[in-house]
Write an enzyme that holds these catalytic residues in place. Structure first.
Site: not given
Ligand SMILES: [Zn+2]
Lengths: 414, 424
Positions: A91, A93-95, A145, A191, A220, A270, A308, A310, A313, A339
């Site tokens: 990003d 850095g502004g936010f 921004d 924005q 925003g 994200d 799952c 992962c 699991c 997970h």
């Molecule tokens: Zn899992």
């Protein structure tokens, strides 16, 4: 960047695309985990890679403070510093600067802020943000921004929007002069707060610059605004943004939010939510969040989610074992982070498969039925998906409708 | 019933009765399979709440130095019945904690051997154990029930080691020996044969008690090897001596240190430096009457130097890695080997990584304190003095360095804990 659309949902605005960056190809739509300080908290880069993730986000604000640009230069950029050979986005850095710094003053030149360590005043200009992101070396970099809270009203919103456009021009200049346009791709950030007219003006200006930006973010939002307003802004922007550029919705992480955004035409998102909630002991599942601190899991010998893939699991880690260590051993945070990141990837991977197969509307209906079940659907999701031709209530006319945020939680009872 | 196989490959040439030795260990299982060999002297990994601190299961799998892990049971006493005893399947403890029985040996002890907090008194009916909901009383019958239900590979028989406030009287030490002997006999009592088939009988390790008095320690060990008669023998029939039911011995240093610290402080004010051989002598008093062919374990050695002393003095086979794991926890990457490397040695890998610093006393530190500012500029492997293992070379110092340590407490110990724990 190479950006190619592979399939479109015939009903909604959703699409599947492939985005080729300097560190590989990422299939979109995708969710990007946040590795704030060059590490997804609790996991090594190799572990993240093993989850099948190939695009993560670093926060410029944090990297600039620690380790700082000198160390990143020595290391040869953030990819090498964190041992990550896949795609990376930073990003501007502004936010973070606005939300984390005690003192910030925005001038036309840039954002003046005080360092949280020594209080020293530092100016972050668009050119400086570009220079820092060039040192970090991410595959996708964001313009600086002028961020205002989504709850701000009045002339400040318009002022910030116009300044964001002027700063975009400065970022474009700095980026093009850097000679790094072939390996680093600059995204603009739309924005304009919650005001449709301002958003339209911003879109118009930014689309004029389409040949000099690689993609667009919708900024925003996710600052506490009404969800029914949130999705309308997303839709307005996604509808107008150029079809041949990736669209990135910042700060979105709940599964239902992700799927609505995808249906509205968003490609990337994200959020710290899935990793942060893991550290608080919450596992995400297709039947809703599971708070492993709850005593009801104390002698439950099932994995979080049967089937799952992962590491947690598939290794057979039980809910009972996780309950025993959650909040007391870091290993619980590692296990749940693994997970939850796989859960996010499965939500988005499932969406991609469904879009490719032409069954995305059904995928949405199945997801909502499993995830919210009898607890009721958030009204805003129903409205948003109706706007792109999917009626969640078609087969379930009697399901409850929950006004407001409608987020599903699993609260720990003692 | 599985059985622990210990083979002594070589003894040192020294002519003392209890000699340093080199060996291998593995566990033969009922189905004929056996666990990977552990070379001794070697390490037992320590765990907390059933996990190796800071390591996820994939990291445990990929760390070859984790072969034998000790699981303290007391953290599971916060629920009744304790949850691991309810785990379905043929290997409940292995399954519940995620250490596959094909690769890992699990031993189960009631108490966490590294928890020296003051506790309410034990009595002849029970031992006081600690869980997050408070103190729990565990009887020998409870302990046997838990151990048989969890099916660890080895179980540490209940022993009476007081953690009440010091000092402890000689009378208390005598009680400790009596109770520990009685509880071991009770543990070795045969399971009715109707149930024998369903119940897995773990190998038994015994804590060599006796406190700071060498004669008391020796007399406990002698009670293990003396032939029992009459009712005493009937209790453990078909065994004749307690030691026949025991696979290995544990020297638990923490309670000795707690007592010793106080004793020294009282008798020699201002002179707190202990003779490092004191504990080795106490271990020798315990081991002298015992046969040589069983595994010897020492818990709570506090440094690699002490580990070497215990190998040299009493031929200890296994040490806990608590000390190394704690170093990782506080951000120290170990980097040493024995014999100590001279400054001119070509072993140092300094193009890649700087050596640990030398103190003003002329001694080199055992590792790198990654909180130090200088490491933030070292984009290199962690260790300069050894090359085995895969993790050190792939993890650069700088990414787990000062910048990270403060804000990434989850990240940093993971990388360090996964470093090889061997000392050479
Ligand atoms: Zn899992």
């Amino acid at each position: 960047m190479e950006f190619e659309i592979l399939a479109r949902c015939p009903t909604t605005k959703a699409r599947v695309s492939r985005m080729k960056l300097a560190h590989g190809v990422t299939a979109l739509p995708t969710f990007m985990p946040v590795a704030t300080q060059a590490a997804i908290k609790g996991l090594t880069a190799q572990q993240v890679e093993a989850l099948g993730i190939n695009l993560i986000l670093n926060n410029t604000y944090h990297l600039n403070l620690r380790p700082g640009m000198k160390i990143l230069k020595e290391a040869g950029g953030a990819h090498r510093f964190q041992g990550w050979n896949h795609n990376l986005l930073t990003d501007s850095g502004g936010f973070q600067l606005v939300s984390l710094s005690k003192f910030t003053k925005i001038t036309e030149e840039g954002a003046l802020f005080s360092s949280p360590f020594d209080g020293e005043l530092t100016m972050l200009t668009p050119e400086e943000s570009m220079a820092i992101q060039h040192t970090i070396g991410a595959d996708i970099i964001m313009q600086l921004d002028d961020v205002v809270s989504s709850l701000t009203t009045g002339p400040r919103v318009g002022e910030a929007m116009w300044r964001t456009i002027r700063w975009l021009d400065r970022c474009i200049e700095a980026h093009e002069q850097s000679g790094k346009t072939d390996v680093q791709n600059l995204f603009a950030i739309v924005q304009g707060g919650l005001d449709p007219d301002l958003r339209d003006q911003c879109l118009e200006e930014m689309i004029k610059r389409r040949d000099r930006v690689a993609g667009y973010a919708i900024g925003g939002l996710s600052g506490g605004e009404e969800k029914d307003v949130f999705w309308r802004v997303i839709k307005q922007c996604a509808d107008k943004l150029p079809d041949d550029r990736p669209r990135y919705s910042m700060g979105i992480g709940f599964a239902e939010d992700l799927l609505v955004c995808v249906a509205l035409g968003v490609d990337m998102a994200d959020c710290v939510f899935p990793t942060r909630t893991a550290r608080f002991g919450v596992a995400l599942t297709f039947n809703g969040p599971m708070n492993l601190r709850s005593a009801k899991y104390a002698s439950d010998f099932k994995p979080i989610t049967e089937g799952c893939p992962c590491p947690t699991c598939s290794d057979g880690t039980t809910r009972a074992m996780l309950h025993h260590i959650v909040a007391l051993e870091t290993a619980a945070a590692h296990a749940l982070t693994q997970h939850n990141l796989v859960f996010q990837a499965r939500v988005m991977g499932g969406a991609r498969d469904a879009i490719m197969a032409g069954t995305f509307p059904q995928y949405l209906k199945t997801f909502f039925a499993n995830y919210f079940g009898d607890d009721g659907y958030p009204e805003w999701c129903v409205n948003a998906l109706r706007s792109v031709g999917v009626d969640l209530l078609e087969d379930r006319p009697n399901v409850k409708i929950i006004p407001g945020q409608g987020v599903k939680w699993d609260r720990a009872e003692p | 019933m599985s059985s622990l196989c210990a083979h002594v490959l070589a003894y040192s040439q020294r002519s003392c009765p209890i000699r340093p030795r080199l060996g291998t260990l593995s566990l033969q299982r009922l189905d004929g399979s056996s666990t990977p060999e552990i070379q001794t002297p070697g390490f037992i990994t320590t765990s907390s709440r059933g996990v190796v601190p800071h390591l996820s299961r994939d990291h445990v799998r990929s760390t070859p130095s984790i072969r034998w892990t000790n699981i303290p049971f007391e953290s599971f006493l916060d629920r009744m019945p304790p949850v691991p005893t309810l785990q379905p399947g043929s290997d409940p403890l292995h399954t519940f904690t995620g250490f596959p029985s094909k690769q890992h040996i699990l031993s189960l002890s009631l108490r966490d051997p590294f928890d020296g907090r003051e506790m309410p008194a034990n009595n002849k009916q029970f031992v006081s154990a600690y869980c997050i909901r408070g103190v729990r009383k565990v009887t020998p019958a409870d302990w046997k029930k838990y151990a048989l239900a969890c099916k660890p590979d080895l179980v540490v028989a209940l022993s009476d080691v007081p953690y009440t406030s010091q000092p402890h009287s000689q009378k208390r030490a005598t009680k400790s020996i009596e109770r520990s002997t009685a509880w071991l006999a009770d543990f070795l009592r045969p399971i009715p044969s109707t149930e024998e088939s369903k119940l897995h009988r773990p190998d038994v390790l015994v804590n060599l008690v006796g406190g700071l008095e060498p004669r008391a320690r020796t007399s406990f060990s002698e009670s293990l090897v003396e032939t029992l008669h009459g009712k005493e023998q009937e209790q453990i029939h078909p065994l004749h001596r307690l030691d026949e039911g025991v696979s290995g011995y544990i020297i638990d240093l923490l309670p000795l240190r707690l007592s010793r610290r106080l004793e020294t402080f009282q008798s020699l004010p201002g002179q707190t430096v202990l003779d490092p051989e004191t504990y080795v002598e106490l271990a020798r008093a315990s081991l002298a009457p015992l046969p040589q062919n069983k595994v010897r374990i020492a818990y709570s050695t506090s440094s690699p130097h002490e580990i070497l002393r215990f190998i040299r003095g009493v031929g200890i086979d296994l040490f806990d890695s608590h000390w190394a794991q704690r170093a990782a926890h506080i951000g120290v990457a170990l980097d040493f080997r024995f014999p100590v490397i001279s400054d001119e040695s070509s072993i140092w890998n300094e193009e890649e990584c700087s050596r640990p610093r030398v103190r003003s006393t002329g001694k080199r530190e055992l590792g790198h304190n990654l909180y130090l500012e200088k490491y933030s500029h070292q984009h290199v492997r962690l260790a300069s003095s050894f090359l085995d293992g895969t993790s050190p070379s792939s993890i650069q110092d700088a990414v787990i360095c000062p910048c990270e340590l403060v804000h990434q407490p989850l990240h940093q110990p993971t990388s360090l804990t996964a470093m090889p724990m061997s000392t050479t």
